[in-house]
Design a protein around this motif. Structure first.
Motif, PDB file in Angstrom:
ATOM      1  N   HIS A  71      45.775  48.783  34.534  1.00  0.00           N
ATOM      2  CA  HIS A  71      47.239  48.615  34.742  1.00  0.00           C
ATOM      3  C   HIS A  71      48.041  49.872  34.625  1.00  0.00           C
ATOM      4  O   HIS A  71      49.399  49.925  34.559  1.00  0.00           O
ATOM      5  CB  HIS A  71      47.872  47.217  34.137  1.00  0.00           C
ATOM      6  CG  HIS A  71      47.233  46.264  34.698  1.00  0.00           C
ATOM      7  ND1 HIS A  71      46.076  45.477  34.012  1.00  0.00           N
ATOM      8  CD2 HIS A  71      47.419  45.516  35.482  1.00  0.00           C
ATOM      9  CE1 HIS A  71      45.889  44.629  34.531  1.00  0.00           C
ATOM     10  NE2 HIS A  71      46.483  44.188  35.530  1.00  0.00           N
ATOM     11  N   VAL A  72      47.431  51.036  33.944  1.00  0.00           N
ATOM     12  CA  VAL A  72      48.293  52.143  33.786  1.00  0.00           C
ATOM     13  C   VAL A  72      47.704  53.365  34.112  1.00  0.00           C
ATOM     14  O   VAL A  72      46.479  53.297  34.190  1.00  0.00           O
ATOM     15  CB  VAL A  72      48.545  52.171  31.979  1.00  0.00           C
ATOM     16  CG1 VAL A  72      48.887  53.551  31.611  1.00  0.00           C
ATOM     17  CG2 VAL A  72      49.598  51.459  31.541  1.00  0.00           C
ATOM     18  N   ASN A  73      48.289  54.555  34.309  1.00  0.00           N
ATOM     19  CA  ASN A  73      47.493  55.790  34.569  1.00  0.00           C
ATOM     20  C   ASN A  73      48.609  56.592  34.074  1.00  0.00           C
ATOM     21  O   ASN A  73      49.823  56.515  33.512  1.00  0.00           O
ATOM     22  CB  ASN A  73      47.570  56.175  36.220  1.00  0.00           C
ATOM     23  CG  ASN A  73      48.873  56.307  36.819  1.00  0.00           C
ATOM     24  OD1 ASN A  73      49.581  55.199  37.147  1.00  0.00           O
ATOM     25  ND2 ASN A  73      49.234  57.536  36.925  1.00  0.00           N
ATOM     26  N   ARG A  74      47.894  57.921  33.832  1.00  0.00           N
ATOM     27  CA  ARG A  74      48.447  58.885  32.857  1.00  0.00           C
ATOM     28  C   ARG A  74      50.070  59.289  33.338  1.00  0.00           C
ATOM     29  O   ARG A  74      50.813  59.889  32.321  1.00  0.00           O
ATOM     30  CB  ARG A  74      47.729  60.046  32.755  1.00  0.00           C
ATOM     31  CG  ARG A  74      46.477  59.926  32.030  1.00  0.00           C
ATOM     32  CD  ARG A  74      45.769  61.074  31.653  1.00  0.00           C
ATOM     33  NE  ARG A  74      44.348  60.827  31.039  1.00  0.00           N
ATOM     34  CZ  ARG A  74      44.225  60.578  29.795  1.00  0.00           C
ATOM     35  NH1 ARG A  74      45.117  60.455  29.228  1.00  0.00           N
ATOM     36  NH2 ARG A  74      43.024  60.403  29.494  1.00  0.00           N
ATOM     37  N   ASP A  75      50.092  59.391  34.820  1.00  0.00           N
ATOM     38  CA  ASP A  75      51.450  59.907  35.128  1.00  0.00           C
ATOM     39  C   ASP A  75      52.510  59.025  35.495  1.00  0.00           C
ATOM     40  O   ASP A  75      53.736  59.344  35.866  1.00  0.00           O
ATOM     41  CB  ASP A  75      51.095  60.775  36.705  1.00  0.00           C
ATOM     42  CG  ASP A  75      50.330  61.877  36.485  1.00  0.00           C
ATOM     43  OD1 ASP A  75      50.611  62.534  35.289  1.00  0.00           O
ATOM     44  OD2 ASP A  75      49.534  62.146  37.100  1.00  0.00           O
ATOM     45  N   MET A  76      52.231  57.885  35.146  1.00  0.00           N
ATOM     46  CA  MET A  76      53.418  56.695  35.149  1.00  0.00           C
ATOM     47  C   MET A  76      54.541  57.091  34.034  1.00  0.00           C
ATOM     48  O   MET A  76      54.487  57.420  33.010  1.00  0.00           O
ATOM     49  CB  MET A  76      52.922  55.417  34.986  1.00  0.00           C
ATOM     50  CG  MET A  76      52.418  54.630  36.047  1.00  0.00           C
ATOM     51  SD  MET A  76      51.449  53.077  35.696  1.00  0.00           S
ATOM     52  CE  MET A  76      52.515  52.190  34.786  1.00  0.00           C
ATOM     53  N   PRO A  77      55.819  56.857  34.651  1.00  0.00           N
ATOM     54  CA  PRO A  77      56.902  57.012  33.657  1.00  0.00           C
ATOM     55  C   PRO A  77      56.698  55.827  32.505  1.00  0.00           C
ATOM     56  O   PRO A  77      56.052  54.695  32.754  1.00  0.00           O
ATOM     57  CB  PRO A  77      58.139  56.514  34.272  1.00  0.00           C
ATOM     58  CG  PRO A  77      57.489  56.668  36.116  1.00  0.00           C
ATOM     59  CD  PRO A  77      56.343  56.479  35.792  1.00  0.00           C
TER      60      PRO A  77
ATOM     61  N   ASP B 296      41.228  58.324  33.615  1.00  0.00           N
ATOM     62  CA  ASP B 296      42.470  57.878  33.945  1.00  0.00           C
ATOM     63  C   ASP B 296      42.538  56.395  34.556  1.00  0.00           C
ATOM     64  O   ASP B 296      41.417  55.936  34.952  1.00  0.00           O
ATOM     65  CB  ASP B 296      43.186  58.774  34.970  1.00  0.00           C
ATOM     66  CG  ASP B 296      44.636  58.715  35.232  1.00  0.00           C
ATOM     67  OD1 ASP B 296      45.140  58.023  34.251  1.00  0.00           O
ATOM     68  OD2 ASP B 296      45.234  59.569  35.992  1.00  0.00           O
ATOM     69  N   GLY B 297      43.440  55.751  34.403  1.00  0.00           N
ATOM     70  CA  GLY B 297      43.703  54.404  34.997  1.00  0.00           C
ATOM     71  C   GLY B 297      44.108  54.310  36.218  1.00  0.00           C
ATOM     72  O   GLY B 297      44.466  55.056  36.902  1.00  0.00           O
ATOM     73  N   ASN B 298      43.911  52.833  36.720  1.00  0.00           N
ATOM     74  CA  ASN B 298      44.406  52.551  38.046  1.00  0.00           C
ATOM     75  C   ASN B 298      45.710  52.513  38.428  1.00  0.00           C
ATOM     76  O   ASN B 298      46.323  52.700  39.484  1.00  0.00           O
ATOM     77  CB  ASN B 298      43.819  51.300  38.482  1.00  0.00           C
ATOM     78  CG  ASN B 298      42.448  51.110  38.585  1.00  0.00           C
ATOM     79  OD1 ASN B 298      41.700  52.109  38.660  1.00  0.00           O
ATOM     80  ND2 ASN B 298      41.907  49.683  38.499  1.00  0.00           N
ATOM     81  N   GLY B 299      46.653  52.282  37.273  1.00  0.00           N
ATOM     82  CA  GLY B 299      48.225  52.309  37.477  1.00  0.00           C
ATOM     83  C   GLY B 299      48.753  51.226  37.784  1.00  0.00           C
ATOM     84  O   GLY B 299      47.883  50.206  38.378  1.00  0.00           O
TER      85      GLY B 299
ATOM     86  N   TYR C 128      51.807  56.554  46.416  1.00  0.00           N
ATOM     87  CA  TYR C 128      51.410  56.522  44.919  1.00  0.00           C
ATOM     88  C   TYR C 128      49.985  57.189  44.736  1.00  0.00           C
ATOM     89  O   TYR C 128      48.992  56.603  45.628  1.00  0.00           O
ATOM     90  CB  TYR C 128      51.518  55.052  44.276  1.00  0.00           C
ATOM     91  CG  TYR C 128      53.287  55.016  43.808  1.00  0.00           C
ATOM     92  CD1 TYR C 128      53.565  55.177  42.768  1.00  0.00           C
ATOM     93  CD2 TYR C 128      53.861  54.526  44.922  1.00  0.00           C
ATOM     94  CE1 TYR C 128      54.958  54.984  42.292  1.00  0.00           C
ATOM     95  CE2 TYR C 128      55.298  54.170  44.689  1.00  0.00           C
ATOM     96  CZ  TYR C 128      55.565  54.430  43.477  1.00  0.00           C
ATOM     97  OH  TYR C 128      57.014  53.962  43.248  1.00  0.00           O
ATOM     98  N   ARG C 129      49.924  58.117  43.818  1.00  0.00           N
ATOM     99  CA  ARG C 129      48.499  58.933  43.772  1.00  0.00           C
ATOM    100  C   ARG C 129      47.471  57.929  43.239  1.00  0.00           C
ATOM    101  O   ARG C 129      46.450  58.028  43.618  1.00  0.00           O
ATOM    102  CB  ARG C 129      48.653  59.863  42.801  1.00  0.00           C
ATOM    103  CG  ARG C 129      49.685  61.098  43.672  1.00  0.00           C
ATOM    104  CD  ARG C 129      49.921  62.378  42.481  1.00  0.00           C
ATOM    105  NE  ARG C 129      50.939  63.140  42.928  1.00  0.00           N
ATOM    106  CZ  ARG C 129      50.836  64.009  43.706  1.00  0.00           C
ATOM    107  NH1 ARG C 129      49.830  64.521  44.249  1.00  0.00           N
ATOM    108  NH2 ARG C 129      51.983  64.851  43.908  1.00  0.00           N
ATOM    109  N   ALA C 130      47.700  57.247  41.932  1.00  0.00           N
ATOM    110  CA  ALA C 130      46.891  56.628  41.273  1.00  0.00           C
ATOM    111  C   ALA C 130      46.198  55.456  42.158  1.00  0.00           C
ATOM    112  O   ALA C 130      45.078  55.115  42.094  1.00  0.00           O
ATOM    113  CB  ALA C 130      47.138  56.408  39.979  1.00  0.00           C
ATOM    114  N   ALA C 131      47.293  54.568  42.419  1.00  0.00           N
ATOM    115  CA  ALA C 131      47.023  53.259  43.313  1.00  0.00           C
ATOM    116  C   ALA C 131      46.573  53.747  44.897  1.00  0.00           C
ATOM    117  O   ALA C 131      46.238  52.672  45.128  1.00  0.00           O
ATOM    118  CB  ALA C 131      48.382  52.517  43.043  1.00  0.00           C
ATOM    119  N   ARG C 132      46.784  54.631  45.169  1.00  0.00           N
ATOM    120  CA  ARG C 132      46.811  54.919  46.610  1.00  0.00           C
ATOM    121  C   ARG C 132      47.214  54.102  47.201  1.00  0.00           C
ATOM    122  O   ARG C 132      46.597  53.605  48.320  1.00  0.00           O
ATOM    123  CB  ARG C 132      45.149  55.262  46.858  1.00  0.00           C
ATOM    124  CG  ARG C 132      44.402  56.195  46.110  1.00  0.00           C
ATOM    125  CD  ARG C 132      42.947  56.205  46.612  1.00  0.00           C
ATOM    126  NE  ARG C 132      42.070  57.268  45.886  1.00  0.00           N
ATOM    127  CZ  ARG C 132      41.592  56.927  44.369  1.00  0.00           C
ATOM    128  NH1 ARG C 132      41.789  55.538  43.950  1.00  0.00           N
ATOM    129  NH2 ARG C 132      40.997  57.753  43.917  1.00  0.00           N
TER     130      ARG C 132
END
Lengths: 154, 669
Positions: free
Chosen positions: B73-79, B160-163, B582-586
């Motif tokens: 549920h989280v990726n590095r670039d999320m606010p 890294d996570g899926n976001g 969105y990059r991580a979640a594509r």
């Protein structure tokens, strides 16, 4: 300028990967589409209302409606064709027949039952036999009390 | 750290079970120390859950990708704000939030009542902790948020996570779930007091007086949760809908409806000592519907785009629900004598009757929504055939019910308690009815022919008239007595009976919302492919797509259209609908551009790019929709006023019919 615009459009196209073409909902499509549910699994709209641009169900369904209208089929015949292909889940609402009639009747039956319950409740609570005749002296005592209370008000 | 979190959950579960047993055994054996230790266990559960929740949030904020929940549920670039909101973005985390909010409520209830209701409190504590233990059981065993990723016995972390789902990365979605949970969970408190009162056969309506504010605050949270969800759908999903009759949306509406019925019918119990059984049934139903809603969202019983991933916990919920229903039914049937009505209904034309009809319609509406939600499952089970129950079904059944409810909203305050004479009814109804009918006539004269919209606007004017008249009549009387001006007199009037006049403001809020709903009858929309530089027309609007711009940040790439909006030939605004990838979640999302006004919203969605590279624009005109959000703010205001203590302490002596006057009784002076 022209080159940058083309590149911008390409970027936008990349952003919207997998999306191709829009579809317009004409009044003719809407007329049939309102009877058909969108089976995409993401919404509870009809084929006429579904606003997802590339909806994997509504878009081909609209194409199918256009094709059948071009063949000269009547609205009901198009709906029937959908039911034949997809089963009765293709309809936006349960058909008013057999077991599915219950879907329509039940909410109003509940209101009917509720009205009967209220009628019973009102009758029970208004049963006059439970109300004794009031003695005039008791009534006088209450009236005096009311007069006293009123006279104390400013 | 994950071990500490999991251990804290396990300990909290054990303490919750202890609190149940300690309360009940302490009460039955008259051991005060056991009851007291059970109450302290409640505080301990809160502490341990706060610790667990804190550890999970810390893991989310620090990208601890060894935890399965964090990686999912989280990726590095999320606010950071969305890393925090990822706490309730998934099944396990949101269950932890549910349980933590419940523990906060439990601790607050125990603390507030540490010297009150000593007879009832052990049962209240036990009821609360049964639910607490159930949810703790779920997050301790099958759905722990502290599960780690492992290969064999080796704990591993992904780079890294899926976001978080990009659709959830929106401000309203950041506060919608917690607000909704504050509502869902809060209804457990009045339910627990109702059960405590029922078990101990408490004299009077102590449980209602104690929990009225709880019920009201909870109802406010539930209202905010539902409306924030509607606002999110309107602003994010790109089709301008605020309510789609999705099973998960319906699940949040159901307890709100029964909660609304409860808030009305408790007045009958407070003022007349009537409807005691009914109030027990209503508050219990509200609690059951909260649990049912949680079950529908999380079990995969009904298909919904909003539901969490399918999980095996549906059967646990079913058992929990069935057991609770059985206990409540037994308790109510066993104590019917104690729940007997204290007064009689004197006339069918009375405020009491209007409450009965109000409750009937609210319950019918609740049933219709529940029935529509579950009918596909029932149909498949009975006939083996899949069936769709889509928005048209709900609209056809609920619109007439809603309009009748609106009528009662206006009629109720005009009818006196006990009985109303024909003359008083004529006086009360004449002008509101004339105003309502005149509105319908004027609208028809303007060419509006939509039946439900006409009725709705007429009723809106009718109800508004009655509400405003109530304020004016009271304020003029106070002004005449005290010499205050009208505005000051209105404030004084409201302060004297905050509950009544706050309630009227809430009624006004519902009127505003109905105005917004009715506007949907006149929506306009157009989907079109346009090149930059081209224009198209929608109703009175000319929309010119000026440019297509693009850019990127660490979280997503974006492209937005610059659209100039002209109305009747005059420039009005420039709107910039945006599309993000969105990059991580594509995943792609749209950020619609909305020009909000009270008369109509202009709503533009950059839907994508057509086959020939032309941007696809979806443009909508939504008349009056902003009134829904005006109603939302008014509803909050009205409910907050209801929560302010009245200046004049109101006493509600129960009306009791002593007898009837016989013919030889003296004529009243």
């Amino acid at each position: 300028m022209r080159r940058s615009r083309v590149s911008l459009l390409l970027v936008a196209a990349a952003l919207c990967l997998g999306q191709s073409g829009s579809q317009l909902v004409t009044p003719e499509i809407r007329r049939v589409g309102v009877h058909l549910g969108c089976l995409c699994g993401s919404c509870k709209n009809t084929v006429a209302d579904c606003a997802m641009l590339e909806c994997h169900y509504s878009k081909p369904a609209r194409m199918k409606i256009i094709a059948m209208q071009k063949e000269g089929r009547a609205d009901q015949a198009i709906v029937d064709q959908f039911v034949k292909d997809e089963g009765r889940r293709a309809l936006a609402v349960p058909p008013a027949e057999g077991f599915h009639l219950l879907a329509w009747i039940a909410p109003f039956a509940v209101i009917g039952a509720g009205l009967v319950l209220i009628w019973w409740f009102v009758r029970r609570l208004r049963r006059p036999s439970e109300t004794p005749a009031l003695d005039a002296r008791v009534l006088d005592r209450y009236r005096e009390q009311i007069d006293r209370d009123i006279s104390q008000l400013d | 750290m994950e071990n500490i979190g999991a251990l804290a959950l396990l300990l909290a579960f054990c303490l919750a079970v202890y609190a149940i047993l300690g309360s009940l055994i302490g009460k039955w054996k008259s051991k005060a120390f056991l009851v007291l230790s059970a109450e302290r266990a409640v505080y301990s559960v809160w502490f341990l859950l706060t610790l667990s929740a804190g550890l999970l949030v810390y893991s989310l904020l620090t990208n601890d990708f060894r935890l399965s929940y964090v990686a999912g549920h989280v990726n590095r670039d999320m606010p950071w704000i969305y890393k925090f909101t990822a706490w309730w973005g998934g099944q396990e985390g949101s269950l932890l939030l549910w349980t933590w909010i419940l523990s906060c409520y439990c601790a607050l209830v125990v603390f507030q009542n540490r010297r009150k209701f000593r007879d009832m409190m052990p049962y209240v504590t036990a009821t609360l902790m049964v639910t607490q233990a159930f949810f703790l059981c779920l997050i301790t065993f099958p759905l722990s948020p502290f599960q780690v990723l492992a290969v064999g016995r080796e704990i591993m972390a992904v780079p890294d996570g899926n976001g978080l789902n990009p659709l959830l990365q929106y401000w309203a979605m950041a506060i919608h779930p917690p607000t909704l949970y504050l509502g869902y969970v809060g209804f457990i408190v009045p339910f627990a007091f109702a059960m405590g009162s029922l078990i101990t056969r408490q004299p009077g309506d102590a449980w209602i007086h104690t929990t009225r504010r709880w019920a009201l605050v909870t109802w406010l949270f539930q209202s905010c949760g539902v409306l924030l969800g509607a606002g999110w759908a309107y602003a994010v999903l790109g089709w301008g809908g605020y309510w789609g009759w999705d099973p998960v949306e319906n699940a949040s509406l159901l307890p709100w409806i029964t909660g609304t019925a409860f808030l009305h019918s408790v007045m009958m119990q407070e003022k007349k000592g009537m409807m005691k059984v009914w109030n027990m049934v209503l508050i219990s139903s509200t609690f059951f519907l909260c649990i049912l809603g949680t079950m529908l969202t999380r079990s995969g019983i009904v298909s919904s785009v909003h539901a969490f991933a399918q999980s095996p916990i549906g059967k646990y919920f079913a058992i929990f629900l069935a057991a609770h229903i059985a206990v409540v039914v037994y308790l109510i049937l066993d104590r019917l004598e104690y729940l007997k009505s204290e007064s009689q209904l004197e006339s069918v034309v009375s405020r009491e009757s209007s409450f009965l009809f109000n409750n009937l319609l609210l319950l019918a509406s609740c049933f219709a929504v529940l029935w529509g939600t579950l009918f596909p499952v029932i149909s498949e089970a009975v006939t083996g055939e899949k069936i769709s129950v889509d928005a048209p079904f709900y609209n056809r059944v609920n619109v007439p019910i809603g309009l009748f409810l609106m009528l009662l909203t206006g009629v109720g305050p005009l009818i006196a308690w006990r009985r109303s004479s024909l003359d008083s009814l004529k006086r009360a109804f004449l002008w509101p009815t004339v105003a309502g009918l005149a509105t319908i006539g004027i609208l028809m004269g303007l060419g509006i022919r939509h039946f439900y919209a006409l009725i709705s606007f007429g009723l809106c004017v009718f109800v508004t008239w009655t509400v405003i008249a109530e304020f004016f009549k009271g304020a003029i009387a106070i002004g005449a007595k005290t010499g205050q001006n009208l505005a000051a007199a209105m404030v004084e009037l409201t302060h004297r009976n905050t509950r009544r006049y706050g309630g009227y403001i809430v009624h006004l809020a519902i009127v505003f919302m109905f105005i917004g709903f009715s506007g949907a009858a006149f929506n306009l929309d157009k989907t079109i492919e346009v090149k930059p530089g081209e224009s198209f027309r929608l109703g009175a609007w000319d929309l010119k797509v000026k440019d297509l711009q693009q850019g990127e940040n660490p979280n997503y790439r974006w492209g937005h259209l610059v659209v100039d909006a002209w109305k009747n030939g005059a420039y009005v605004a420039t709107l910039k609908p945006e599309k993000r990838s969105y990059r991580a979640a594509r995943t792609d999302t749209t950020e619609v551009a909305i020009r909000r006004r009270l008369n109509e919203d202009l709503y533009i969605n950059f839907a994508g790019v057509g086959e020939d590279g032309r941007p696809v624009v979806q443009a909508y005109v939504f008349p009056l929709v902003s009134w829904i959000w005006v109603g939302f703010v008014t509803l909050i205001f009205g409910t907050l006023i209801c929560l302010v203590p009245s200046k004049v302490r109101l006493q509600f002596p129960k009306t009791k019919v002593l007898g009837v006057v016989t013919q030889d009784a003296p004529v009243p002076r």
